[in-house]
Design an enzyme around this catalytic site. Structure first.
Site, short mmCIF file in Angstrom:
data_model
loop_
_atom_site.label_atom_id
_atom_site.label_comp_id
_atom_site.label_asym_id
_atom_site.label_seq_id
_atom_site.Cartn_x
_atom_site.Cartn_y
_atom_site.Cartn_z
N LYS A 1 3.66 6.50 5.07
CA LYS A 1 2.68 5.48 4.69
C LYS A 1 3.20 4.07 4.93
O LYS A 1 4.35 3.76 4.62
CB LYS A 1 2.32 5.62 3.20
N SER B 1 -5.71 3.36 4.93
CA SER B 1 -5.21 2.71 3.72
C SER B 1 -6.34 2.11 2.90
O SER B 1 -6.27 0.97 2.44
CB SER B 1 -4.19 1.62 4.09
N LYS C 1 0.00 3.81 -2.61
CA LYS C 1 -1.01 4.87 -2.48
C LYS C 1 -0.39 6.26 -2.35
O LYS C 1 -1.10 7.26 -2.52
CB LYS C 1 -1.92 4.56 -1.29
N SER D 1 0.79 -1.23 0.00
CA SER D 1 0.00 0.00 0.00
C SER D 1 0.83 1.29 0.00
O SER D 1 0.25 2.37 -0.04
CB SER D 1 -0.95 0.01 1.20
#
Length: 297
Positions: free
Chosen positions: A248, A132, A73, A70
């Site tokens: 992140k 997320s 993203k 993720s």
């Protein structure tokens, strides 16, 4: 007594001569600062740089292509924020396809968007980066891609992700998804992801979102009423590491445990990435070690 005094005088003379030698040596060869031991991390790859100067501070397989999970993203948000005439308060209606996607992908991480609700682009960015949300990622790709069908718009958006990667000089990066649930060709490197995050952090909205520990967002329901969405950031550094400002997390069967991280202390910002760490706890420990090392350099 005379012998003793002479003895003292001789010792004093020797001491003075020795001191002079030390001073002379000191003048010629200044004492070097203690070197900081390079940390050992469990992650397969790692990279750290000074965000202000771009100077590399730590590398481990920094240019080895690995699955990103993720952390993908970050690019999703970066593409959205670079859109011309972007209206962060524009409303997007949540489609059934977004929630079906979560189920179809073994209950992927979700912002728990509810079909029919109207959420703003800004809210979708929070839903993307904090919990997320793969549903939020889908909504953004559908909104900002071009084409007459949803599939075409998503394909267009992923194309924008790859075009952006090229424009940023990320030569070891490729995306085949909008959220990191890849299809065999979703990869990057610790160095590339760090450079991507550094670029994204130039956007004030991105900085505000990724440093937020939790948020409650008021959204409009299908019937015209409202509800609140509560989202908590998956980044374990926020609130536990002094100066942490983002960025992140990522995880997955292939990606293992990943974290793109940044922190600021005394006007110095250190930014970096660990990819394919062996556990959630080790991922956090790896990041903290690299931040400490980065600030000590």
């Amino acid at each position: 007594m005379k012998t003793g005094i002479k003895g003292i005088r001789r010792v004093s003379a020797v001491a003075v001569i020795a001191a002079g030698a030390v001073l002379s040596a000191g003048a010629l060869a200044p004492v070097q600062a203690a070197t900081v031991a390079t940390p050992t991390i469990t992650a397969k790859g790692g990279f750290v740089m000074n965000n202000g100067t771009g100077k590399s501070l730590y590398t481990k397989a920094a240019d080895t292509r690995l699955s990103t999970g993720s952390t993908t993203k970050i690019m999703t948000a970066r593409v959205v924020l670079a859109q011309p005439n972007l209206n962060l308060d524009a409303k997007v209606t949540v489609q059934k396809a977004y929630s079906d996607y979560i189920v179809d992908n073994n209950w992927a991480s979700s912002a728990k968007l509810i079909v029919g609700d109207k959420v703003t682009v800004r809210q979708l960015l929070y839903g993307l980066m904090l919990p997320s949300g793969c549903d939020a990622a889908y909504a953004l790709a559908d909104k900002f891609g071009t084409g007459s069908t949803r599939a075409a718009r998503v394909k267009s958006f992923i194309g924008k992700m790859n075009t952006t990667a090229k424009s940023l000089g990320l030569t070891n990066t490729h995306f085949d998804s909008f959220d990191g649930i890849g299809h065999g060709a979703n990869y990057s490197t610790p160095r590339d992801l760090t450079k991507l995050a550094s670029s994204a952090m130039k956007y004030s909205t991105f900085r505000t979102v990724v440093k937020t520990k939790s948020t409650k967002q008021k959204v409009t329901t299908k019937s015209g009423g409202y509800r609140y969405m509560d989202w908590t950031n998956t980044n374990p550094l926020l609130g536990t590491y002094s100066g942490a400002i983002g960025v992140k997390t990522g995880s997955g069967p292939e990606a293992k445990y990943c974290l793109v991280f940044a922190a600021t202390r005394d006007s110095k910002t250190v930014i970096g990435t660990v990819l394919a760490s062996s556990s959630v706890d080790n991922r956090t420990a790896d990041a903290k070690k690299l931040l400490n090392y980065g600030f000590a350099k």
